[in-house]
Structure formats: C-alpha cells, structure tokens
Design an enzyme around this catalytic site. Structure first.
Site, mmCIF file in Angstrom:
data_model
loop_
_atom_site.group_PDB
_atom_site.id
_atom_site.type_symbol
_atom_site.label_atom_id
_atom_site.label_comp_id
_atom_site.label_asym_id
_atom_site.label_seq_id
_atom_site.Cartn_x
_atom_site.Cartn_y
_atom_site.Cartn_z
ATOM 1 N N SER A 89 0.836 -1.202 0.000
ATOM 2 C CA SER A 89 0.000 0.000 0.000
ATOM 3 C C SER A 89 0.868 1.250 0.000
ATOM 4 O O SER A 89 1.964 1.263 0.588
ATOM 5 C CB SER A 89 -0.866 -0.012 1.257
ATOM 6 O OG SER A 89 -1.442 1.248 1.456
ATOM 7 N N TYR A 126 -2.243 -1.156 10.715
ATOM 8 C CA TYR A 126 -2.424 -1.704 9.368
ATOM 9 C C TYR A 126 -1.199 -1.392 8.506
ATOM 10 O O TYR A 126 -0.646 -2.267 7.837
ATOM 11 C CB TYR A 126 -3.694 -1.130 8.724
ATOM 12 C CG TYR A 126 -3.791 -1.410 7.251
ATOM 13 C CD1 TYR A 126 -4.140 -2.671 6.786
ATOM 14 C CD2 TYR A 126 -3.498 -0.418 6.309
ATOM 15 C CE1 TYR A 126 -4.207 -2.934 5.415
ATOM 16 C CE2 TYR A 126 -3.561 -0.675 4.949
ATOM 17 C CZ TYR A 126 -3.913 -1.927 4.505
ATOM 18 O OH TYR A 126 -3.966 -2.193 3.163
ATOM 19 N N LYS A 140 1.845 -3.917 6.565
ATOM 20 C CA LYS A 140 2.268 -3.908 5.158
ATOM 21 C C LYS A 140 3.786 -3.748 5.056
ATOM 22 O O LYS A 140 4.442 -4.433 4.277
ATOM 23 C CB LYS A 140 1.557 -2.784 4.390
ATOM 24 C CG LYS A 140 0.066 -3.023 4.227
ATOM 25 C CD LYS A 140 -0.200 -4.187 3.272
ATOM 26 C CE LYS A 140 -1.583 -4.740 3.383
ATOM 27 N NZ LYS A 140 -1.811 -5.940 2.603
HETATM 28 P P1 NAD Z 1 -11.044 -7.363 0.645
HETATM 29 O O1 NAD Z 1 -11.361 -7.376 2.091
HETATM 30 O O2 NAD Z 1 -12.145 -7.135 -0.322
HETATM 31 O O3 NAD Z 1 -10.270 -8.688 0.229
HETATM 32 C C1 NAD Z 1 -9.480 -9.435 1.135
HETATM 33 C C2 NAD Z 1 -9.957 -10.867 1.068
HETATM 34 O O4 NAD Z 1 -9.168 -11.667 1.946
HETATM 35 C C3 NAD Z 1 -11.421 -11.043 1.489
HETATM 36 O O5 NAD Z 1 -12.111 -11.767 0.494
HETATM 37 C C4 NAD Z 1 -11.338 -11.832 2.808
HETATM 38 O O6 NAD Z 1 -12.451 -12.694 2.982
HETATM 39 C C5 NAD Z 1 -10.021 -12.565 2.640
HETATM 40 N N1 NAD Z 1 -9.347 -12.905 3.898
HETATM 41 C C6 NAD Z 1 -9.172 -12.108 4.990
HETATM 42 N N2 NAD Z 1 -8.528 -12.782 5.952
HETATM 43 C C7 NAD Z 1 -8.255 -14.023 5.456
HETATM 44 C C8 NAD Z 1 -7.610 -15.168 5.975
HETATM 45 N N3 NAD Z 1 -7.096 -15.185 7.225
HETATM 46 N N4 NAD Z 1 -7.524 -16.282 5.204
HETATM 47 C C9 NAD Z 1 -8.060 -16.301 3.943
HETATM 48 N N5 NAD Z 1 -8.690 -15.232 3.408
HETATM 49 C C10 NAD Z 1 -8.786 -14.107 4.152
HETATM 50 O O7 NAD Z 1 -9.897 -6.236 0.453
HETATM 51 P P2 NAD Z 1 -9.287 -5.626 -0.890
HETATM 52 O O8 NAD Z 1 -9.624 -4.183 -0.929
HETATM 53 O O9 NAD Z 1 -9.590 -6.486 -2.035
HETATM 54 O O10 NAD Z 1 -7.742 -5.713 -0.523
HETATM 55 C C11 NAD Z 1 -6.906 -6.739 -1.008
HETATM 56 C C12 NAD Z 1 -5.491 -6.483 -0.552
HETATM 57 O O11 NAD Z 1 -5.054 -5.197 -1.028
HETATM 58 C C13 NAD Z 1 -5.320 -6.455 0.957
HETATM 59 O O12 NAD Z 1 -4.072 -7.066 1.266
HETATM 60 C C14 NAD Z 1 -5.263 -4.977 1.260
HETATM 61 O O13 NAD Z 1 -4.537 -4.716 2.437
HETATM 62 C C15 NAD Z 1 -4.535 -4.442 0.045
HETATM 63 N N6 NAD Z 1 -4.788 -3.017 -0.222
HETATM 64 C C16 NAD Z 1 -6.068 -2.579 -0.378
HETATM 65 C C17 NAD Z 1 -6.295 -1.225 -0.605
HETATM 66 C C18 NAD Z 1 -7.698 -0.708 -0.776
HETATM 67 O O14 NAD Z 1 -7.884 0.504 -0.689
HETATM 68 N N7 NAD Z 1 -8.698 -1.545 -1.034
HETATM 69 C C19 NAD Z 1 -5.217 -0.326 -0.685
HETATM 70 C C20 NAD Z 1 -3.922 -0.819 -0.532
HETATM 71 C C21 NAD Z 1 -3.721 -2.175 -0.295
HETATM 72 N N1 UFG Z 2 -12.534 11.114 3.206
HETATM 73 C C1 UFG Z 2 -13.588 11.953 3.539
HETATM 74 N N2 UFG Z 2 -14.725 11.376 4.027
HETATM 75 C C2 UFG Z 2 -14.873 10.030 4.193
HETATM 76 C C3 UFG Z 2 -13.792 9.186 3.841
HETATM 77 C C4 UFG Z 2 -12.629 9.775 3.357
HETATM 78 O O1 UFG Z 2 -13.489 13.167 3.410
HETATM 79 O O2 UFG Z 2 -15.936 9.575 4.659
HETATM 80 C C5 UFG Z 2 -11.314 11.718 2.633
HETATM 81 C C6 UFG Z 2 -10.064 11.436 3.432
HETATM 82 O O3 UFG Z 2 -9.875 12.409 4.423
HETATM 83 C C7 UFG Z 2 -9.000 11.471 2.328
HETATM 84 C C8 UFG Z 2 -9.719 10.943 1.101
HETATM 85 O O4 UFG Z 2 -11.111 11.111 1.373
HETATM 86 O O5 UFG Z 2 -8.592 12.796 2.072
HETATM 87 C C9 UFG Z 2 -9.468 9.459 0.818
HETATM 88 O O6 UFG Z 2 -9.734 8.688 1.983
HETATM 89 P P1 UFG Z 2 -9.872 7.087 1.941
HETATM 90 O O7 UFG Z 2 -10.236 6.648 3.313
HETATM 91 O O8 UFG Z 2 -10.764 6.712 0.815
HETATM 92 O O9 UFG Z 2 -8.408 6.623 1.540
HETATM 93 P P2 UFG Z 2 -7.017 6.828 2.286
HETATM 94 O O10 UFG Z 2 -6.108 7.497 1.304
HETATM 95 O O11 UFG Z 2 -7.172 7.459 3.603
HETATM 96 O O12 UFG Z 2 -6.547 5.334 2.544
HETATM 97 C C10 UFG Z 2 -6.522 4.384 1.509
HETATM 98 C C11 UFG Z 2 -6.791 2.990 2.076
HETATM 99 C C12 UFG Z 2 -5.645 2.515 2.896
HETATM 100 C C13 UFG Z 2 -4.372 2.640 2.147
HETATM 101 C C14 UFG Z 2 -4.188 4.029 1.602
HETATM 102 C C15 UFG Z 2 -2.988 4.089 0.715
HETATM 103 O O13 UFG Z 2 -7.929 3.013 2.909
HETATM 104 O O14 UFG Z 2 -5.848 1.156 3.196
HETATM 105 O O15 UFG Z 2 -5.324 4.406 0.823
HETATM 106 O O16 UFG Z 2 -2.752 5.381 0.301
HETATM 107 F F1 UFG Z 2 -3.335 2.339 2.944
#
Ligand code: NAD
Ligand code: UFG
Length: 337
Positions: free
Chosen positions: A124, A149, A153
């Site tokens: 991330s 979190y 990572k």
């Molecule tokens: P998500 O929650 O939709 O997907 C994660 C999946 O992992 C889910 O289907 C969940 O059921 C499964 N899971 C959780 N714990 C488990 C376990 N112990 N064993 C087997 N399966 C398990 O989340 P996502 O948004 O698709 O994120 C996927 C990856 O990307 C994660 O590692 C997350 O940290 C990373 N990531 C997400 C974002 C974002 O904004 N969505 C940003 C940066 C990194």
């Molecule tokens: N925000 C609002 N209102 C809300 C939610 C968010 O104003 O209800 C604003 C936040 O302050 C920020 C922007 O929208 O300025 C984006 O916020 P998000 O929560 O959508 O995303 P973040 O950038 O805070 O975090 C995301 C993921 C993290 C990841 C990160 C990496 O949630 O898991 O991006 O940059 F680590």
C-alpha cells in the site's frame, strides 16, 4: 501459469482473478470468506466463461495450506488476503498482526516448503506516510506508518525482501497500491462493504443510493487547491492488469521489485464528489467536518517505473471510475443474498 490467489473472492482479488483468467492463467482462490461472498466466484465465471476453484480456508492454518499446495503444483501466488480497515487496526492491533503478518508468514513458509518461488504482494502507498514531496516514486523513503495496518504492510514487505535474499531463485513483486475504486464494467463484481464504509468512494456511492444520509468531508483546511485531501484514485481493473503485468515480469527470472500502481494524477475530495454527481446524475449531500486523525494532505504516485519496466499504465479516468462504481452500486443491492 497455475496461480494461487489468496483473498481472491475480495474486491481487488476478484478483479485480478478475472484478468488472470482472461490472459489464460489457471486460477485457484483461497479465501476464508470473512469479507467476501462465495457467489463472487460464480460471477467471475459469468464474466470470463471459466469459474475458478474456490477453496474456503484460513491462510493462518498451515495444515490447510499444505493440503492446498500439496494438491496442485502452483507456479505463483498472488497474495491479497488481509484485513484492511485502518481505524479497526488501531482498536484491535493484534488481530491485524495475526491475520496480516502471521498469515503471510505461514503462507511464505508453506511456499518455501512446497517449492513455489513467485509471489505478488498487495502492499500500500500507506508505507510512504506523509511524504515531503509528491508524487512519490519507489525510491521515496518509507516512513514509520501512523497505524498498525500500515505497519503490517511494511513488515510483510521486509519479510518478503529477506526471503528473496535467502532464496535467490525467488521472484517477488511488492505492489504499492494507491486508492483503488471503481468496479468491473459488467456490473457483476465490485466493492461491497458489509459495514459502514471507511473509504471515500464507497461512502459516496452509498450516500448517492440513499443507504447513508450524508457524507462527512474530513477537513477543508489542507494546503491543497480546494482545501480537501488529494489522492491518486485508480480504477480497480487497471490495478488488476498491473498484477498480470507483474506476474509476467516474475516469469522472466528471479529478483525483487517494487512498483507503485497509481495513475500519477491527484484528485481532491470535492472534485471526486463533483465527478460522481456528473456521472450518476444524483446529488451527494455532504458536510465539512474536522480532519480525520492520521490523514495526509496529499499523496499521489509517480508510476513511471511500472510503465517502463512492466509496460503497464492506468488508462481509465475518474469519470469511468465513477460511472462503473455507480453501475455496481445499483446492481449490488439486487445481487445480495
Ligand atoms: P477485501 O477485504 O475485499 O479482500 C481481502 C480478502 O481476503 C477477502 O475476500 C477476505 O475474505 C479474505 N481474507 C481475509 N482474511 C483471510 C484469511 N485469514 N484467510 C483467507 N482469506 C482471508 O480487500 P481488498 O480491498 O480487495 O484488498 C486486497 C489487498 O489489497 C489487501 O491485502 C489490502 O490490504 C490491500 N490493499 C487494499 C487497498 C484498498 O484501498 N482496497 C489499498 C492498498 C492495499
Ligand atoms: N474522506 C472523507 N470522508 C470520508 C472518507 C474519506 O473526506 O468519509 C477523505 C479522506 O480524508 C482522504 C480521502 O477522502 O482525504 C481518501 O480517503 P480514503 O479513506 O478513501 O483513503 P485513504 O487514502 O485514507 O486510505 C486508503 C486505504 C488505505 C491505504 C491508503 C494508501 O484506505 O488502506 O489508501 O494510500 F493504505
């Protein structure tokens, strides 16, 4: 390649499974369904014509992993399975160290024992913390994360880096995602948070569909063009394609690579609301409130390394991200259950 996709029933994993299948890879999904529904796998089948095998289980369970890896000779692992709610990680840090860090440790150990030497890891942009300069390149120093979190990572990145040193035949890609939003244009898969969303785009979508009354905009006093936070929103399908590009790179030989997956463009909160309203034709009521602790003013990517080395570039713009999110939001309710 035969690819084991952990967390493949989740948001990013399911979109990546689609792209893998469309490129001819064989996909097996492992997911404990803690944040996903089994029916997602059927919808991957509807989109691609191939329904991947889903093996329900927990990546922390080493004997489960041995059974999975013992039954098929996998060429690679794509590791998405994790918990991802920043706020929850502050309240329940040990849960995050357990699922994310212990789960990854068990997975990597099992890969060593079963001779699987290629892995793509979901990292991330949070590892950059509050950088002095934007955009951030992969050479921007990582910073101590502001929440558990983010620490998980960073620690897993290090675990994989150490493993690649100890096992020089391994090929490791650490993909640092910026802000994934949007959904597949079929309207069949997308992000479907069980609880009140933490992230901006799913919150906007739920306000637009009147599931939630109003959006809180966290601060309008940042040093940005309209005072609200700037992020690099990336369409989840572009992000998924970044994974298949990384897998192709790993197939070329051993090594360890870090790539930013972003668009290189920053969008403010108010700009995203405007774009969503234009795409959906629906008003999104919002109120400016105080800043959210831990938020940075602006973070966006320099994605040029991925373009240079992987031949990958995000092509979908903010309008497309909003159109696809809205289509999914309207379908999601009908698909529930
Ligand atoms: P998500 O929650 O939709 O997907 C994660 C999946 O992992 C889910 O289907 C969940 O059921 C499964 N899971 C959780 N714990 C488990 C376990 N112990 N064993 C087997 N399966 C398990 O989340 P996502 O948004 O698709 O994120 C996927 C990856 O990307 C994660 O590692 C997350 O940290 C990373 N990531 C997400 C974002 C974002 O904004 N969505 C940003 C940066 C990194
Ligand atoms: N925000 C609002 N209102 C809300 C939610 C968010 O104003 O209800 C604003 C936040 O302050 C920020 C922007 O929208 O300025 C984006 O916020 P998000 O929560 O959508 O995303 P973040 O950038 O805070 O975090 C995301 C993921 C993290 C990841 C990160 C990496 O949630 O898991 O991006 O940059 F680590």
């Amino acid at each position: 390649m035969k690819t084991l996709v952990t967390g493949g029933a989740g948001y990013i994993g399911s979109h990546t499974a689609v792209e893998l299948i469309l490129e001819g890879h064989e996909v097996v999904i492992v997911d404990d369904l803690s944040n996903a529904k089994a029916s997602v796998v059927d919808r991957i089948g509807q989109i691609t014509g191939v329904t991947p095998e889903l093996i329900v289980g927990d990546i922390r369970d080493r004997s489960f992993l041995d059974t999975v890896m013992g039954s098929t000779a996998f060429d690679a692992v794509m590791h998405f399975a994790a918990l991802k709610a920043v706020g929850e990680s502050v309240r329940e840090p040990l849960k995050y160290w357990d699922v994310n860090v212990s789960g990854s440790l068990r997975l990597i150990e099992a890969m060593v024992d079963h001779g699987i030497e290629r892995i793509v890891f979901s990292s991330s942009a949070t590892v950059y913390g509050d950088p002095e300069v934007v955009p951030v390149s992969e050479d921007t120093p990582v910073r101590p994360p502001s929440n558990p979190y983010g620490w998980t990572k960073l620690v897993i990145e290090q675990m994989l880096t150490d493993t690649s040193v100890a096992h020089p035949s391994w090929a490791v890609a650490l993909l640092r995602y910026f802000n994934p939003i949007g959904a597949h244009d079929s309207g069949l898969i997308g992000e479907d948070p069980n609880d009140e969303p933490n992230n901006l785009m799913p919150y906007i979508a739920q306000v637009a569909s009147e599931k939630l009354p109003e959006l809180s905009v966290f601060g309008d006093d940042y040093p940005t063009r309209d005072g609200t936070g700037i992020r690099d929103y990336i369409h989840v399908v572009d992000l998924a394609k970044g994974h298949t590009a990384a897998l192709a790179r790993l197939a070329e030989g051993p090594g360890r690579w870090v790539y930013n997956l972003g668009t290189g463009r920053g969008t403010t909160v108010l700009e995203l609301i405007d774009a969503f309203e234009a795409a959906s034709g629906v008003k999104v009521p919002y109120r400016i409130v105080g800043r959210r602790p831990g938020d940075v003013a602006e973070l966006w990517a320099d994605p040029s390394r991925a373009e240079r080395e992987l031949g990958w570039k995000a092509t979908r713009d903010i309008e497309q991200m909003c159109v696809d999110t809205w289509r999914w939001q309207q379908h999601a309710t009908g698909l529930e259950g």
